[in-house]
Design a protein around this motif. Structure first.
Motif, PDB file in Angstrom:
ATOM      1  N   LYS A  32       0.834  -1.216   0.000  1.00 25.06           N
ATOM      2  CA  LYS A  32       0.000   0.000   0.000  1.00 25.06           C
ATOM      3  C   LYS A  32       0.862   1.258   0.000  1.00 25.06           C
ATOM      4  O   LYS A  32       0.593   2.210  -0.723  1.00 25.06           O
ATOM      5  CB  LYS A  32      -0.940   0.006   1.216  1.00 25.06           C
ATOM      6  N   LYS A  33       1.905   1.204   0.804  1.00 20.76           N
ATOM      7  CA  LYS A  33       2.776   2.380   0.896  1.00 20.76           C
ATOM      8  C   LYS A  33       3.539   2.611  -0.399  1.00 20.76           C
ATOM      9  O   LYS A  33       3.848   3.748  -0.762  1.00 20.76           O
ATOM     10  CB  LYS A  33       3.770   2.206   2.053  1.00 20.76           C
ATOM     11  N   ALA A  34       3.852   1.545  -1.095  1.00 20.61           N
ATOM     12  CA  ALA A  34       4.680   1.670  -2.294  1.00 20.61           C
ATOM     13  C   ALA A  34       3.869   1.976  -3.553  1.00 20.61           C
ATOM     14  O   ALA A  34       4.422   2.359  -4.577  1.00 20.61           O
ATOM     15  CB  ALA A  34       5.478   0.382  -2.494  1.00 20.61           C
ATOM     16  N   LEU A  35       2.552   1.801  -3.449  1.00 19.27           N
ATOM     17  CA  LEU A  35       1.719   1.967  -4.654  1.00 19.27           C
ATOM     18  C   LEU A  35       1.178   3.385  -4.776  1.00 19.27           C
ATOM     19  O   LEU A  35       0.663   3.926  -3.789  1.00 19.27           O
ATOM     20  CB  LEU A  35       0.517   1.033  -4.563  1.00 19.27           C
ATOM     21  N   PRO A  36       1.248   3.982  -5.951  1.00 18.34           N
ATOM     22  CA  PRO A  36       0.650   5.319  -6.131  1.00 18.34           C
ATOM     23  C   PRO A  36      -0.865   5.217  -6.353  1.00 18.34           C
ATOM     24  O   PRO A  36      -1.412   5.861  -7.237  1.00 18.34           O
ATOM     25  CB  PRO A  36       1.376   5.842  -7.366  1.00 18.34           C
TER      26      PRO A  36
END
Ligand code: ARG
Length: 559
Positions: free
Chosen positions: A13-17
């Protein structure tokens, strides 16, 4: 595994835009464990991100820094593969073993499983054993996840078959008490009737007379019926004990067979059912199913009429979230129709009912046919396998009847369960008892081997403080083994959602194979990494133990 899935989802989630919830992210377990423990297929984001999945995978993997439970993140084609930190994961498994939470209690439903449901004119046969193995094992699997399971059995204790045994007792036998196992005694009456009927077809009509007299409560017939029924039930109880089947509720057809009539007539009045040639019919064509007669034109009830009543009774009496029926696949259509009808009547939506359908059990030709040459009796079958187990044991210098029984049960339950329930299969007695093949005995043998290792080095095992356990310097093989072990809870959940104990059985074979080759390749006790290796051995033992129990098999400490 769920915990690790959650962790990976957080990182993704943190890595996805993109603004996504955890539920919207799909993860997989790679088939090949050298490709990591958890994989994120990136096709799922391609459309929204307007990028090739390969590129997305690469970008995500670059943004995530492995830490704690995750030791490595790597893009391979359209996938991001996550590797768990095996030491941390193994320690976590030990924690779970300590507080007995290896299988997380994530469910909380009230589920009824009806299984066995025999016709009371004969002893149980080999098909019933498959049924019983599936019913008992599925119950245990669902319970292990926190559900409340009610085990039910339906006794079809009236009708033509039963009337034929009553006729044979009264007019073809010398009315003595059973001189064999009582259900077999009654089964023999049934066989006798069939034989005599071949010589004199008018017997059929005579048995029909008995059925009529039974329905009119004729005291002579009722008293014989009660007597024979008691004998059959006593015989069954003995067989249940032998196979480890348990029931919380028993329904009797004789008490309910007329009761569906009111429901049917009421539904007719409401226009849910229709009249056709004076019979009452459930119109099912709009569901792509053949229409079903639910009440005969002479007003008598049918198999499905009592099932409608019983389905309703089950939901009402127990406030069920789910009602499962373990019944052979010949009745597939019956249950599709029944569930539709229940939905039409407002008893329960189809999703709350499930037919756990299973195929036939065949035997290698020429082997273990019963006297009539067709069905194989459950008790005889058990004795045959036990005899073979005894032979197998004596080859190993042991002559232990109790142990032979336990081995026979392991062999039978495991073989009945390792195959996808829907498939027909040939039960091969030798294979079921193989110490090397993919059998329950092989898994038991592995478990016993670990147990003996623990016994042999009891001192060392006793000194081990699980609260201060350390896992270090893992070999490649050990890492793979830990990966496989972490899949245990998932395996149980999957077996539960798909109603397939076979998933657990096959997992246990894999675990056993993994341990056995590890045992060959790695000195467990004379290495300088004893503690780690002992701990891994303990985890394996616990996983095999719990897995076997879910298959209704008692883990053996010694073979
Ligand atoms: N006694 C039936 C048979 O042997 C199976 C009953 C299955 N259960 C049910 N609720 N219809 O064919």
């Amino acid at each position: 595994m769920k915990m690790y899935f959650d962790k990976v989802k957080e990182l993704v989630k943190k890595a996805l835009p993109l603004e996504l919830s955890s539920q919207e992210i799909q993860l997989e377990i790679p088939k090949d464990l050298s490709l990591g423990d958890i994989a994120l297929p990136c096709f799922q984001f391609a459309k929204e991100l307007r990028k090739a999945p390969q590129l997305i995978a690469k970008e995500i993997s670059e943004k995530i820094n492995p830490d704690g439970l995750i030791s490595k993140v790597e893009a391979v084609g359209p996938y991001v593969n996550f590797y768990l930190n095996k030491s941390a994961v193994a320690l976590d498994l030990i924690e779970k073993i300590k507080d007995n939470s290896l299988i997380p209690k994530t469910k909380n439903e009230k589920i009824m499983i009806e299984f066995l449901s025999p016709n009371l004119n004969k002893p149980l046969h080999i098909g019933h054993i498959r049924n019983g193995s599936l019913g008992e094992s599925t119950s245990k699997i669902l319970e292990s996840l926190g559900n409340k399971v009610i085990r039910a059995n339906l006794y079809n204790d009236r009708g033509m078959g039963v009337s034929e045994t009553i006729y044979a007792y009264l007019y073809l036998s010398d009315k003595k008490e059973p001189d064999t196992k009582p259900d077999h005694f009654v089964g023999n009456l049934y066989v006798l009737f069939q034989k005599k009927k071949k010589e004199d077809p008018s017997l059929e009509e005579k048995a029909r007379e008995i059925l009529k007299r039974f329905e009119q409560n004729d005291p002579e017939i009722i008293s014989v019926w009660k007597k024979l029924r008691k004998w059959v039930m006593e015989g069954y109880e003995e067989t249940y004990k032998k196979f480890g089947y348990n029931f919380d509720v028993i329904y009797y057809e004789s008490e309910i067979y007329e009761k569906g009539k009111d429901i049917v007539l009421d539904a007719l009045k409401k226009g849910i059912f229709i009249k056709e040639d004076n019979a009452v019919v459930a119109p099912l064509e709009k569901y792509g199913l053949p229409n079903k007669t639910v009440l005969k034109s002479d007003g008598t009830t049918l198999y499905i009429t009592q099932d409608i009543y019983l389905a309703k009774k089950k939901f009402e009496d127990f406030d069920l979230d789910k009602s499962i029926y373990v019944v052979a696949s010949e009745q597939n259509l019956h249950f599709v129709q029944l569930f539709r009808i229940c939905e039409m009547l407002g008893i329960a939506p189809v999703e709350k009912m499930h037919h756990l359908s299973y195929g036939m059990v065949l035997l290698p030709s020429g082997k273990m046919k019963s006297r009539e040459g067709t069905v194989v009796d459950a008790d005889e079958f058990f004795d045959e396998i036990k005899q073979l187990a005894l032979q197998e044991l004596s080859k190993r210098g042991k002559n232990d009847e109790e142990l032979a029984k336990k081995i026979a049960l392991s062999a039978i339950n495991f073989y009945m369960l390792k195959i996808d329930p829907k498939k027909d299969f040939v039960f091969n007695p030798e294979e079921s008892l193989s110490f090397e093949g993919q059998s329950g005995v092989y898994v038991q043998y592995t478990h016993a081997r670990i147990s003996s290792l623990i016994r042999k080095y009891e001192e060392i095992f006793r000194k081990l403080d699980l609260n201060k356990a350390t896992i270090k310097d893992l070999t490649n093989e050990e890492e793979k083994m830990i990966s496989l072990l972490t899949q245990f809870p998932n395996t149980v959940e999957e077996a539960a959602t798909q109603y397939k104990p076979s998933i657990i059985a096959n997992y246990l074979i894999k675990i056993s194979e993994t341990f056995n080759s590890y045992y060959h390749s790695t000195p467990i006790l004379n290495s300088n990494n004893i503690e780690t290796r002992i701990l891994l051995t303990l985890i394996i033992k616990k996983v095999i133990e719990q897995g076997l129990q879910l298959l209704n098999i008692e883990p053996l400490e010694e073979i």
